[in-house]
Design a protein around this motif. Structure first.
Motif, short mmCIF file in Angstrom:
data_model
loop_
_atom_site.label_atom_id
_atom_site.label_comp_id
_atom_site.label_asym_id
_atom_site.label_seq_id
_atom_site.Cartn_x
_atom_site.Cartn_y
_atom_site.Cartn_z
N LYS A 24 0.83 -1.21 0.00
CA LYS A 24 0.00 0.00 0.00
C LYS A 24 0.87 1.26 0.00
CE LYS A 24 -4.32 -1.76 0.82
NZ LYS A 24 -4.17 -3.08 0.32
N ILE A 25 1.98 1.22 0.72
CA ILE A 25 2.87 2.38 0.76
C ILE A 25 3.37 2.69 -0.65
CG2 ILE A 25 5.17 3.16 1.51
CD1 ILE A 25 4.53 1.63 4.19
N ARG A 26 3.68 1.68 -1.42
CA ARG A 26 4.17 1.90 -2.79
C ARG A 26 3.10 2.50 -3.68
NH1 ARG A 26 7.01 -2.81 -1.49
NH2 ARG A 26 5.37 -4.22 -2.17
N GLY B 259 -0.85 7.54 3.95
CA GLY B 259 0.49 6.98 4.06
C GLY B 259 1.12 7.28 5.40
N ILE B 260 0.97 8.51 5.84
CA ILE B 260 1.56 8.90 7.13
C ILE B 260 0.90 8.12 8.27
CG2 ILE B 260 1.74 10.82 8.77
CD1 ILE B 260 2.21 12.64 6.27
N THR B 261 -0.41 7.96 8.21
CA THR B 261 -1.10 7.21 9.25
C THR B 261 -0.72 5.73 9.20
OG1 THR B 261 -2.94 8.77 9.16
CG2 THR B 261 -3.37 6.67 10.24
N LEU B 262 -0.58 5.19 8.00
CA LEU B 262 -0.18 3.79 7.86
C LEU B 262 1.21 3.56 8.46
CD1 LEU B 262 -0.76 0.96 6.82
CD2 LEU B 262 0.02 1.72 4.56
N ASP C 11 -7.57 -1.08 5.72
CA ASP C 11 -8.91 -1.05 5.15
C ASP C 11 -9.25 0.36 4.65
OD1 ASP C 11 -9.17 -3.74 5.73
OD2 ASP C 11 -10.42 -3.41 7.52
N VAL C 12 -8.88 1.39 5.41
CA VAL C 12 -9.11 2.78 5.00
C VAL C 12 -8.36 3.08 3.71
CG1 VAL C 12 -8.61 5.20 5.60
CG2 VAL C 12 -9.64 3.67 7.30
N ASP D 277 -9.84 4.28 0.13
CA ASP D 277 -9.42 5.55 -0.46
C ASP D 277 -8.75 5.36 -1.82
OD1 ASP D 277 -10.43 6.92 1.69
OD2 ASP D 277 -8.47 7.33 2.62
N ASN D 278 -8.13 4.21 -2.04
CA ASN D 278 -7.42 3.96 -3.29
C ASN D 278 -8.19 3.09 -4.27
OD1 ASN D 278 -4.85 5.39 -2.95
ND2 ASN D 278 -4.63 4.03 -1.19
N ALA D 279 -9.42 2.74 -3.91
CA ALA D 279 -10.23 1.92 -4.81
C ALA D 279 -10.58 2.73 -6.05
CB ALA D 279 -11.50 1.47 -4.10
N PRO D 280 -10.64 2.08 -7.20
CA PRO D 280 -11.02 2.81 -8.42
C PRO D 280 -12.44 3.33 -8.29
CG PRO D 280 -10.62 0.47 -8.89
CD PRO D 280 -10.37 0.69 -7.44
N ALA D 281 -12.68 4.46 -8.88
CA ALA D 281 -14.01 5.06 -8.83
C ALA D 281 -14.99 4.16 -9.57
CB ALA D 281 -13.99 6.45 -9.46
N ALA D 282 -16.21 4.07 -9.05
CA ALA D 282 -17.24 3.28 -9.68
C ALA D 282 -17.63 3.94 -11.00
CB ALA D 282 -18.45 3.16 -8.76
#
Length: 182
Positions: free
Chosen positions: A123-125, A133-136, A167-168, A172-177
């Motif tokens: 996910k970081i990549r 990213g900062i929270t992860l 999960d967040v 947030d990075n899921a492709p738009a529907a």
């Protein structure tokens, strides 16, 4: 900051594990952090996450192709570089303290623990929102700190926080529907 070389401390040689776990309470080998070798495996994966953080920062800097990097991005990059360094330090401490960090009753499979760190590195990549990213990275630091205590409750809490953040990030990075009206 434009140099691709990064200070990565060499991992100490693994501690001898022959006397690391008490013979009386031998946990299932699948149970997470039950042996010094499993603690060292977690340290390896945390180091891999630090490598991913560094690669991501360098990629983001190169994206500007020698142009000035905006102040907010510079601040985020500095914060992530500091977190990368702290994550490496904590991973290195886990190597050194592996025998002391053994948890005999975590009740979690080692593979789940390792998979969460692999997911975090991935996910970081690919992360798109710097705040995620900062929270992860903060969640990874929390896991490293909790693991070093050798206490079940902080480790389980850190694992849950890491899973929730993954999960967040996935949402947030899921492709738009696709637009149904199109």
């Amino acid at each position: 900051m434009a140099n691709d070389d990064h200070p990565q401390a060499a991992a100490p040689a693994p501690a001898a594990t022959a006397t690391a776990a008490p013979a009386a309470a031998s946990p299932s080998p699948a149970e997470a952090l039950a042996t010094a070798q499993q603690v060292e495996e977690l340290a390896d994966k945390l180091s891999d996450c630090a490598d991913s953080i560094h690669a991501r920062i360098m990629r983001d800097i190169r994206r500007h192709q020698g142009q000035d990097v905006p102040d907010p991005e510079q601040a985020a990059a500095r914060a992530l570089l500091e977190a990368e360094m702290e994550l490496r330090q904590r991973a290195n401490r886990l190597y050194g303290d592996a025998a002391a960090c053994i948890v005999s009753s975590l009740g979690q499979p080692q593979q789940r623990l390792i998979q969460l760190t692999l997911d975090a590195a991935d996910k970081i990549r690919r992360i798109t929102r710097i705040g995620d990213g900062i929270t992860l990275v903060a969640r990874l630091l929390g896991l490293a700190a909790a693991a070093s205590t050798g206490q079940v409750v902080p480790i389980l809490a850190a694992l849950e926080r890491l899973k929730a953040q993954l999960d967040v990030v996935a949402v947030d990075n899921a492709p738009a529907a696709p637009d149904p009206s199109a």
